[in-house]
Design an enzyme around this catalytic site. Sequence first.
Site, short mmCIF file in Angstrom:
data_model
loop_
_atom_site.label_atom_id
_atom_site.label_comp_id
_atom_site.label_asym_id
_atom_site.label_seq_id
_atom_site.Cartn_x
_atom_site.Cartn_y
_atom_site.Cartn_z
N HIS A 57 0.85 -1.20 0.00
CA HIS A 57 0.00 0.00 0.00
C HIS A 57 0.88 1.24 0.00
O HIS A 57 2.10 1.14 0.14
CB HIS A 57 -1.00 -0.02 1.16
CG HIS A 57 -0.41 0.08 2.53
ND1 HIS A 57 0.44 -0.88 3.06
CD2 HIS A 57 -0.52 1.03 3.50
CE1 HIS A 57 0.79 -0.53 4.29
NE2 HIS A 57 0.23 0.63 4.57
N HIS A 59 1.34 3.95 1.95
CA HIS A 59 1.88 4.71 3.08
C HIS A 59 3.40 4.82 3.02
O HIS A 59 4.09 3.89 2.61
CB HIS A 59 1.45 4.07 4.41
CG HIS A 59 0.02 4.35 4.76
ND1 HIS A 59 -0.70 3.57 5.64
CD2 HIS A 59 -0.82 5.33 4.34
CE1 HIS A 59 -1.94 4.06 5.75
NE2 HIS A 59 -2.03 5.12 4.96
N ASP A 61 5.74 4.75 5.17
CA ASP A 61 6.59 3.78 5.87
C ASP A 61 6.62 2.43 5.14
O ASP A 61 7.22 1.46 5.64
CB ASP A 61 6.15 3.61 7.34
CG ASP A 61 4.74 3.06 7.50
OD1 ASP A 61 3.82 3.56 6.80
OD2 ASP A 61 4.55 2.15 8.32
N HIS A 62 6.00 2.36 3.95
CA HIS A 62 6.05 1.14 3.12
C HIS A 62 6.62 1.42 1.73
O HIS A 62 6.96 0.48 1.01
CB HIS A 62 4.65 0.51 3.01
CG HIS A 62 4.13 0.09 4.35
ND1 HIS A 62 4.14 -1.21 4.78
CD2 HIS A 62 3.64 0.83 5.38
CE1 HIS A 62 3.66 -1.26 6.02
NE2 HIS A 62 3.36 -0.04 6.41
N HIS A 115 -7.58 -0.42 5.49
CA HIS A 115 -6.48 0.42 6.00
C HIS A 115 -6.19 1.53 4.98
O HIS A 115 -6.15 2.70 5.33
CB HIS A 115 -5.27 -0.47 6.23
CG HIS A 115 -4.05 0.24 6.74
ND1 HIS A 115 -3.97 0.76 8.00
CD2 HIS A 115 -2.86 0.51 6.14
CE1 HIS A 115 -2.77 1.32 8.17
NE2 HIS A 115 -2.08 1.19 7.05
N ASP A 134 -0.23 -4.01 6.13
CA ASP A 134 -0.88 -3.47 7.33
C ASP A 134 -2.34 -3.91 7.41
O ASP A 134 -3.18 -3.21 8.00
CB ASP A 134 -0.80 -1.93 7.35
CG ASP A 134 0.59 -1.42 7.71
OD1 ASP A 134 1.48 -2.25 7.98
OD2 ASP A 134 0.77 -0.19 7.72
N HIS A 172 4.47 -4.49 10.76
CA HIS A 172 4.83 -3.86 12.04
C HIS A 172 4.90 -4.87 13.19
O HIS A 172 4.23 -5.91 13.16
CB HIS A 172 3.80 -2.79 12.43
CG HIS A 172 3.75 -1.63 11.50
ND1 HIS A 172 4.50 -0.50 11.67
CD2 HIS A 172 3.04 -1.44 10.36
CE1 HIS A 172 4.26 0.36 10.69
NE2 HIS A 172 3.37 -0.19 9.87
FE FE Z 1 2.58 0.82 8.13
ZN ZN Z 2 0.05 1.60 6.58
#
Ligand code: FE
Ligand code: ZN
Length: 242
Positions: A57, A59, A61-62, A115, A134, A172
């Site tokens: 996805h 985001h 942090d990905h 998400h 996530d 995570h």
């Molecule tokens: Fe994440």
């Molecule tokens: Zn995420």
Amino acid sequence: MAKFEIYQFPCLSDNYGVLLHDSETGVTASIDAPDEAAIRTALAKTGWTLTHILNTHHHHDHTGANDALKASSGCTIAGPKDEESKIPGIDVSLSNGDTYDFGGHKAQIISTPGHTLGHIVYHFADDGLLFAGDTLFPLGCGRVFEGTMEQMWSSMEKLTKLPPGTQVYCGHEYTQANANFAVTAEPDNQDLKVRAAEIEALRAKGQATVPTTIGAELRTNPFMRAGNAARFAETRTAKDNF
Ligand code: FE
Ligand code: ZN
């Protein structure tokens, strides 16, 4: 095509990076791209050469390391079609029901909106592996940021139907916090009690609680066990306010 080798490492504040490698075909994927420096260290440690990034996805942090890793390695980036405008450097856009060939291993693409609206997971059925991003965590699930509770429940429900032995990697390490909530959601679940104690012991030693399995989640994860969208929404809301 050989059996996959997998190298998982913590990065950023609570993310996991994962390298997925086939020694015979020489391919190496980074599952998502959270942290350039940590991924480079992992590649140096394993001696593997990056050929792919498989994004779940959009985001940051990905996907934050997509551009830098592609610039230096020329790797192929695959990710969700429904988020392709938000996935830096994307080459291959994937939709629900697609099969993605990664070094001879076939990943079934399952869309799991909730998400984010375009979130996908990679199910390597023949390898018994799921990369869930996530969407699903040990004893938890992703926060419902972009989709509705109904969408997120139907995404979870798809994952309940995968073979129980499937190994699940995710984005995570949230498991201790998830366990603290889960025991309040299902106070009479004995399997959950045992697992919560195991998790506490692992985290006290700084060890990973990921990967998990679909079977373990079916026995102990209150979100996987919700049974319907209303109960799922109730549980998710309770966790958000926990
Ligand atoms: Fe994440
Ligand atoms: Zn995420």
